[in-house]
Motif scaffolding. Sequence first.
Motif, mmCIF file in Angstrom:
data_model
loop_
_atom_site.group_PDB
_atom_site.id
_atom_site.type_symbol
_atom_site.label_atom_id
_atom_site.label_comp_id
_atom_site.label_asym_id
_atom_site.label_seq_id
_atom_site.Cartn_x
_atom_site.Cartn_y
_atom_site.Cartn_z
ATOM 1 N N LEU A 86 0.837 -1.197 0.000
ATOM 2 C CA LEU A 86 0.000 0.000 0.000
ATOM 3 C C LEU A 86 0.877 1.254 0.000
ATOM 4 N N ARG A 87 1.986 1.250 0.789
ATOM 5 C CA ARG A 87 2.887 2.412 0.819
ATOM 6 C C ARG A 87 3.517 2.630 -0.558
ATOM 7 N N GLU A 88 3.824 1.510 -1.237
ATOM 8 C CA GLU A 88 4.400 1.663 -2.571
ATOM 9 C C GLU A 88 3.390 2.241 -3.547
ATOM 10 N N GLY A 89 2.114 1.814 -3.415
ATOM 11 C CA GLY A 89 1.098 2.258 -4.366
ATOM 12 C C GLY A 89 0.529 3.623 -4.040
ATOM 13 N N GLN A 90 0.371 4.004 -2.754
ATOM 14 C CA GLN A 90 -0.224 5.292 -2.359
ATOM 15 C C GLN A 90 0.689 5.961 -1.336
ATOM 16 N N PRO A 91 1.854 6.446 -1.778
ATOM 17 C CA PRO A 91 2.813 7.011 -0.801
ATOM 18 C C PRO A 91 2.286 8.268 -0.117
ATOM 19 N N GLU A 92 1.538 9.099 -0.806
ATOM 20 C CA GLU A 92 1.064 10.344 -0.182
ATOM 21 C C GLU A 92 0.096 10.046 0.951
ATOM 22 N N LEU A 93 -0.893 9.181 0.678
ATOM 23 C CA LEU A 93 -1.893 8.878 1.711
ATOM 24 C C LEU A 93 -1.247 8.178 2.891
ATOM 25 N N THR A 94 -0.392 7.203 2.616
ATOM 26 C CA THR A 94 0.224 6.462 3.725
ATOM 27 C C THR A 94 1.184 7.356 4.511
ATOM 28 N N GLY A 95 1.883 8.259 3.790
ATOM 29 C CA GLY A 95 2.793 9.179 4.508
ATOM 30 C C GLY A 95 2.021 10.107 5.414
ATOM 31 N N ALA A 96 0.883 10.613 4.952
ATOM 32 C CA ALA A 96 0.068 11.498 5.785
ATOM 33 C C ALA A 96 -0.437 10.757 7.006
ATOM 34 N N LEU A 97 -0.842 9.493 6.833
ATOM 35 C CA LEU A 97 -1.330 8.727 7.985
ATOM 36 C C LEU A 97 -0.204 8.455 8.969
ATOM 37 N N ASP A 98 0.991 8.158 8.479
ATOM 38 C CA ASP A 98 2.112 7.901 9.380
ATOM 39 C C ASP A 98 2.476 9.164 10.172
ATOM 40 N N SER A 99 2.266 10.315 9.550
ATOM 41 C CA SER A 99 2.582 11.568 10.260
ATOM 42 C C SER A 99 1.464 12.006 11.189
ATOM 43 N N GLY A 100 0.319 11.284 11.156
ATOM 44 C CA GLY A 100 -0.803 11.602 12.043
ATOM 45 C C GLY A 100 -1.683 12.700 11.521
ATOM 46 N N ALA A 101 -1.574 13.108 10.251
ATOM 47 C CA ALA A 101 -2.406 14.187 9.694
ATOM 48 C C ALA A 101 -2.986 13.727 8.367
ATOM 49 N N PRO A 102 -4.096 13.018 8.375
ATOM 50 C CA PRO A 102 -4.724 12.559 7.115
ATOM 51 C C PRO A 102 -5.096 13.746 6.242
ATOM 52 N N PRO A 103 -4.952 13.617 4.931
ATOM 53 C CA PRO A 103 -5.319 14.720 4.049
ATOM 54 C C PRO A 103 -6.817 14.996 4.134
ATOM 55 N N PRO A 104 -7.202 16.262 4.351
ATOM 56 C CA PRO A 104 -8.629 16.567 4.519
ATOM 57 C C PRO A 104 -9.438 16.333 3.255
ATOM 58 N N ALA A 105 -8.826 16.408 2.080
ATOM 59 C CA ALA A 105 -9.587 16.258 0.828
ATOM 60 C C ALA A 105 -9.789 14.793 0.452
ATOM 61 N N ALA A 106 -9.135 13.866 1.148
ATOM 62 C CA ALA A 106 -9.242 12.442 0.789
ATOM 63 C C ALA A 106 -10.602 11.881 1.204
ATOM 64 N N ASP A 107 -11.001 10.823 0.510
ATOM 65 C CA ASP A 107 -12.258 10.133 0.825
ATOM 66 C C ASP A 107 -12.122 9.484 2.196
#
Length: 449
Positions: A86-107
Amino acid sequence: MVETTGGEPDDGTAEVLDRPMPDGVRRRVVQIVSDGFGGLTVGELPVQLRQYARFAPNRRAKFAGNAMAAALETDPLFRQRIAEKLREGQPELTGALDSGAPPPAADPLDVAAAAYVLRPTGWVKLVTAAGEEALRADAERAGEESRAELERLREELAEARGQTRAETERLRTELESAKKEAESLHRKLRGALSDVKRGEAALRKLQGEMDTARAEGQAHVSAAESETRRLKARLGEAEAALEATRRAAREGRSVEDMRVRLLLDTVLDAAQGLRRELALPPVSMRPAETVDAVEPGRMTPKDIAARALSENDPAILDQLLALPQAHLVVDGYNVTKTGYPQMPLEKQRLRLLGQLSQLAAQTGAEVTCVFDGAELAAPVLLAPPRGVRVLFSKPGVTADELIRQLVRAEPPGRPVIVVSTDREVADGIAKAGARPVASAVLLKRFSPG
């Protein structure tokens, strides 16, 4: 609700989801597992999932969804490998989750599914919030649909009310018109009832007169029919008598003509044979013919027996058939059952008729073969051989009686030979002037030796 256990790192792996996973989140989780599934080797897959290794992603998600969700929940190593994919396929989403700040525009559902797989700190809250957000979105969508449906129903109700008012006015107008028309019809009906009563009285009077006339007419018709039947009966009797007279005249004339012609042919053939035997010259008159003397008689079938031959000698039959206009009548089944009774009836008939055909060709005699029709289940279909007349007796008539009829039908003086071993038949035809011959004699005549 998040539960932790003492002594374990607070990295989210110890958190437990205390309620069922929302359906939307679960579908996204299964899709993530299915997408990462193809990048793993068979040895890296749990045992229960290895059978789905060759499935396409969509087919894998359809048939192995429950098994993949269960493996993801119970196998930390498998979950870790899927998380890496999943990290390889969606690095932005997984990186945001690892940093504790999910992207607000994501589903929210995608965020919750990724958090469920990665298990960062607070992932249970993300999954729960996504489920609540999905429920709220569903509720809002259902509310919007309900409001739209309510508005549509209100419009339909208003339209129906308008149509109802228009229809009510139309029906009221039609009702008034119908009332007026009904009153007019009532007046006309009363007048018509009066006319009907007067017509019924006149009809009863006419009916009485018609009944009287019908009775008189019926009496005349009955009398006429009786007279017609009587005349038809007399006419039928007269026609039947006339037809019987005509038929009798035709039959009598044709039978007598046939008998006379056969007798004439017999006399002529006998005279010609006698002339050949005596070698008489072709003169019309001789002096010796004027001398009164006893003339020699003609040879008859009865004279043949007086010669020095045994009654069982086939030569007797040849001598008899050599007589002028000889007629050979054969009792068919009497001969076949004497000579070859083991054969079926059909083959018996065919064998005898073939032999009789050869005999007729050799001697030139008239040959008639008679079979008993009482032994047949159905009419026989066969082509009679050349030179042989084949007859079957009618129902109720035996072959013996048919033979007697044939002998009686011949004119006196014609040589008739009857082949039968039946003593009653032999005695009867002998009295009628025919010559009986045993069946064994005919069979010997057929034998080559």
